[in-house]
Design an enzyme around this catalytic site. Structure first.
Site, PDB file in Angstrom:
ATOM      1  CG  ASP A  91      -2.137   0.793   1.165  1.00 28.66           C
ATOM      2  OD1 ASP A  91      -2.518   1.159   0.043  1.00 28.66           O
ATOM      3  OD2 ASP A  91      -2.758   1.067   2.206  1.00 28.66           O
ATOM      4  N   PRO A 174      -8.621   7.168   7.598  1.00 33.86           N
ATOM      5  CG  PRO A 174      -8.403   4.891   7.095  1.00 33.86           C
ATOM      6  CD  PRO A 174      -9.421   5.967   7.312  1.00 33.86           C
ATOM      7  CG  LEU A 242     -16.195  27.028  21.887  1.00 34.76           C
ATOM      8  CD1 LEU A 242     -17.059  27.594  23.007  1.00 34.76           C
ATOM      9  CD2 LEU A 242     -14.889  27.797  21.788  1.00 34.76           C
ATOM     10  CD  GLU A 248       1.244  14.553  18.015  1.00 37.00           C
ATOM     11  OE1 GLU A 248       2.329  15.070  17.680  1.00 37.00           O
ATOM     12  OE2 GLU A 248       0.952  14.287  19.186  1.00 37.00           O
ATOM     13  CD  GLU A 460      -1.221  11.037  18.901  1.00 39.14           C
ATOM     14  OE1 GLU A 460      -0.293  10.640  18.192  1.00 39.14           O
ATOM     15  OE2 GLU A 460      -2.418  10.936  18.595  1.00 39.14           O
TER      16      GLU A 460
HETATM   17  P1  NAD Z   1      -2.475  15.708   5.045  1.00 46.81           P
HETATM   18  O1  NAD Z   1      -2.592  16.847   5.987  1.00 46.81           O
HETATM   19  O2  NAD Z   1      -2.584  15.977   3.600  1.00 46.81           O
HETATM   20  O3  NAD Z   1      -3.569  14.593   5.359  1.00 46.81           O
HETATM   21  C1  NAD Z   1      -3.699  14.009   6.644  1.00 46.81           C
HETATM   22  C2  NAD Z   1      -5.110  13.464   6.787  1.00 46.81           C
HETATM   23  O4  NAD Z   1      -6.027  14.565   6.796  1.00 46.81           O
HETATM   24  C3  NAD Z   1      -5.555  12.557   5.639  1.00 46.81           C
HETATM   25  O5  NAD Z   1      -6.347  11.498   6.149  1.00 46.81           O
HETATM   26  C4  NAD Z   1      -6.388  13.506   4.789  1.00 46.81           C
HETATM   27  O6  NAD Z   1      -7.322  12.840   3.974  1.00 46.81           O
HETATM   28  C5  NAD Z   1      -7.067  14.335   5.860  1.00 46.81           C
HETATM   29  N1  NAD Z   1      -7.585  15.643   5.405  1.00 46.81           N
HETATM   30  C6  NAD Z   1      -7.165  16.377   4.353  1.00 46.81           C
HETATM   31  N2  NAD Z   1      -7.901  17.519   4.263  1.00 46.81           N
HETATM   32  C7  NAD Z   1      -8.788  17.485   5.278  1.00 46.81           C
HETATM   33  C8  NAD Z   1      -9.816  18.382   5.722  1.00 46.81           C
HETATM   34  N3  NAD Z   1     -10.072  19.525   5.092  1.00 46.81           N
HETATM   35  N4  NAD Z   1     -10.541  18.047   6.807  1.00 46.81           N
HETATM   36  C9  NAD Z   1     -10.298  16.902   7.476  1.00 46.81           C
HETATM   37  N5  NAD Z   1      -9.349  16.015   7.092  1.00 46.81           N
HETATM   38  C10 NAD Z   1      -8.587  16.299   6.018  1.00 46.81           C
HETATM   39  O7  NAD Z   1      -1.100  14.993   5.390  1.00 46.81           O
HETATM   40  P2  NAD Z   1      -0.417  13.755   4.646  1.00 46.81           P
HETATM   41  O8  NAD Z   1       0.166  14.235   3.354  1.00 46.81           O
HETATM   42  O9  NAD Z   1      -1.348  12.588   4.623  1.00 46.81           O
HETATM   43  O10 NAD Z   1       0.745  13.383   5.662  1.00 46.81           O
HETATM   44  C11 NAD Z   1       1.976  14.013   5.664  1.00 46.81           C
HETATM   45  C12 NAD Z   1       2.046  15.070   6.756  1.00 46.81           C
HETATM   46  O11 NAD Z   1       1.780  14.481   8.028  1.00 46.81           O
HETATM   47  C13 NAD Z   1       3.422  15.680   6.884  1.00 46.81           C
HETATM   48  O12 NAD Z   1       3.325  17.072   7.014  1.00 46.81           O
HETATM   49  C14 NAD Z   1       3.970  15.061   8.161  1.00 46.81           C
HETATM   50  O13 NAD Z   1       4.952  15.826   8.789  1.00 46.81           O
HETATM   51  C15 NAD Z   1       2.738  14.930   8.978  1.00 46.81           C
HETATM   52  N6  NAD Z   1       2.931  13.922  10.044  1.00 46.81           N
HETATM   53  C16 NAD Z   1       3.044  14.350  11.350  1.00 46.81           C
HETATM   54  C17 NAD Z   1       3.275  13.434  12.371  1.00 46.81           C
HETATM   55  C18 NAD Z   1       3.420  13.871  13.813  1.00 46.81           C
HETATM   56  O14 NAD Z   1       3.255  13.031  14.700  1.00 46.81           O
HETATM   57  N7  NAD Z   1       3.707  15.124  14.100  1.00 46.81           N
HETATM   58  C19 NAD Z   1       3.376  12.075  12.069  1.00 46.81           C
HETATM   59  C20 NAD Z   1       3.250  11.678  10.737  1.00 46.81           C
HETATM   60  C21 NAD Z   1       3.017  12.619   9.733  1.00 46.81           C
END
Ligand code: NAD
Length: 488
Positions: A91, A174, A242, A248, A460
């Site tokens: 995947d 997811p 609120l 994260e 977390e």
């Molecule tokens: P993303 O923000 O594009 O998506 C994350 C999730 O949010 C996905 O499931 C997506 O479908 C959903 N999403 C997108 N738009 C949304 C909206 N308007 N409302 C609600 N949900 C929405 O991030 P990505 O590309 O999947 O992941 C990469 C990013 O995640 C990087 O910036 C990385 O640094 C961050 N990340 C942070 C941590 C941490 O613990 N700090 C861990 C892993 C990844």
């Protein structure tokens, strides 16, 4: 290929959203099509989750009874570990070694929060009058968990385990780029006897399914892991309701090598910190600060070792650097490197896709090192989320701390030195949620994890991680049996 169903409040159904394709990043071949969730599916899942949480008795169950189910989920993940790891590798393109470790970590997370639920304590607090006072912690109801694609089974577990342990129902969304393993977690939870309706796993579009989760009045908390821009948008909507959120988000973490560091230990840690997971890691050590005195020999050795990294098929046990998640993401990484070169960067390694038939259809990109730009350059400030390291010089400790902290982000940092006093000073001065010392990217579920600044207000893991999914309530309980004097 008939589409895979989604898990909507205990039932396997064909989602009503646009179908999602899961493709193997090594060659673009189709793994599966998922009948993804729609906004209406999300609404239904939330309503049924709220009913199940109220009516199943889960929230009021003895902690040990909830713990028993969580332990069975951990056992189920372990029993199916190899198969889940292989699914996740197909995947996401991650190496099998990594996906095996992620499944083991997810099982460990369920075990840890089973124990945390059983040992969670409430407080009798000091009274100021003729009454007993208590601070209690109660489930929130329905929690929304929104996760990214880069380590799905582990990030799903990090939210689902504490949310269920605390007595809530959870709706997981997811990423559409990695729809498969969240559904495997749902199968395992179902087999473990989790009461129907308490868990939904709804792969689907963020702007549709994720948006419903954030806005719905029955959802009491969002736990989000993903990009900073998405996190900000969610926080704005949550402010209207609120509603508490845990965010994260991204990072641009400094990894700092002082002249007195053990060179081989530092090189191994720097390589692992940026190039493992092909750089697709929020905590990637993507800005390397090397003290001037050792800059030349250190970089020469680092470049030699980077070029020797084994880029290859994710299922080959020898592979260290696998493909990126998608061709589109690889192209965005390549474009950021091109921009840095146009801005005047010097290319020390990589900077292109690997050549040869084995790589021709995959989303591969070589481990890349750039130097010659100041910390203010775009490539030093923006998260690339790929195998790209920028090298920056520093003169002394004060200069180093100023540059390392000159970033919107504050997720993690690494320090390589033999001087314990200096390590203490620098570790305390760095603006970061996690600091690794003479190591990098090591984790314990017992230790809290969260970010500072634009890396998001989230916390977390650790025993206190459970409290993020509970609501506090105080009781004042009269012991005197006499009326309050004021009223008389
Ligand atoms: P993303 O923000 O594009 O998506 C994350 C999730 O949010 C996905 O499931 C997506 O479908 C959903 N999403 C997108 N738009 C949304 C909206 N308007 N409302 C609600 N949900 C929405 O991030 P990505 O590309 O999947 O992941 C990469 C990013 O995640 C990087 O910036 C990385 O640094 C961050 N990340 C942070 C941590 C941490 O613990 N700090 C861990 C892993 C990844």
């Amino acid at each position: 290929m008939s589409p895979l169903p989604i898990f909507l409040a205990g039932r396997w159904v064909e989602g009503r959203g646009a179908p999602i394709e899961s493709r193997f990043p090594h060659d673009g071949s189709l793994n599966a099509v998922v009948a993804a969730a729609s906004a209406a599916d999300a609404e239904e899942a939330i309503e049924r989750a709220a009913r199940a949480q109220r009516e199943s008795g889960w929230g009021a169950a003895l902690p040990r009874d909830r713990a028993r189910v969580l332990l069975r989920i951990a056992d189920g993940l372990e029993a199916e570990a190899e198969d889940i790891a292989r699914t996740q590798t197909r995947d996401t393109g991650k190496t099998l070694a990594e996906t095996r470790a992620l499944v083991a970590s997810a099982a460990g997370t369920f075990r840890f929060f089973a124990a945390a639920a059983e040992t969670h304590e409430e407080e009798i607090t000091a009274p100021r009058g003729p009454y007993a006072t208590m601070s209690l912690w109660e489930p929130m109801g329905v929690v929304g968990a929104i996760t990214p694609w880069n380590s799905p089974i582990a990030s799903d577990a990090q939210k689902v385990a504490p949310a269920l342990a605390a007595g809530n129902a959870v709706v997981v969304k997811p990423s559409g780029w990695s729809p498969l393993v969240g559904l495997r977690l749902a199968r395992v939870a179902e087999k473990a006897g989790l009461p129907e309706g308490l868990l939904s796993v709804l792969p689907g579009a963020g702007a549709e399914v994720g948006d419903v989760l954030v806005r719905h009045p029955l959802v009491q908390k969002i736990s989000f892991t993903g990009g900073t821009a998405t996190g900000r948008a969610i926080a704005r909507l949550a402010a209207e309701k609120l509603m508490p959120v845990s965010l994260e988000l991204g990072g641009k973490s400094p990894t700092i090598v002082f002249a007195d560091a053990d060179m081989e230990q530092a090189i191994a840690g720097v390589l692992f910190g940026i190039f493992s997971s092909t750089g697709q890691s929020c905590i990637a050590g993507s800005r390397l600060f090397v003290q001037e005195a050792i800059r030349e020999p250190f970089l020469a050795r680092l470049v030699e070792r980077t070029r020797a990294l084994r880029v290859g098929h994710p299922e080959d046990p020898a592979t260290q650097v696998a493909p990126l998640i998608r061709h589109a993401h690889r192209d965005s990484v390549a474009a950021q490197v091109e921009q840095a070169l146009a801005d005047g960067a010097t290319l020390l390694a990589g900077g292109r896709a690997p050549e040869g038939e084995a790589f021709s259809r995959g989303a591969y990109y070589l481990p890349t090192i750039l130097s010659g730009l100041p910390n203010s350059a775009r490539i030093c400030q923006e998260e690339v989320f790929g195998p790209v390291l920028v090298v920056l010089p520093f003169a002394d400790e004060a200069d180093l701390i100023a540059q390392a902290n000159d970033s919107a982000y504050g997720l993690a940092a690494g320090i390589w030195s033999a001087d314990y006093r200096r390590i203490w000073r620098v570790a305390r001065a760095l603006e970061a949620g996690t600091v690794w010392i003479n190591t990098y990217k090591q984790f314990s579920i017992s230790t809290p994890f969260g970010g500072w600044k634009a890396s998001g207000p989230g916390l977390e893991k650790g025993r206190l991680g459970l409290r993020g999914y509970l609501r506090q309530k105080s009781l004042y309980w009269d012991l005197s049996g006499t009326p309050i004097p004021w009223a008389g």
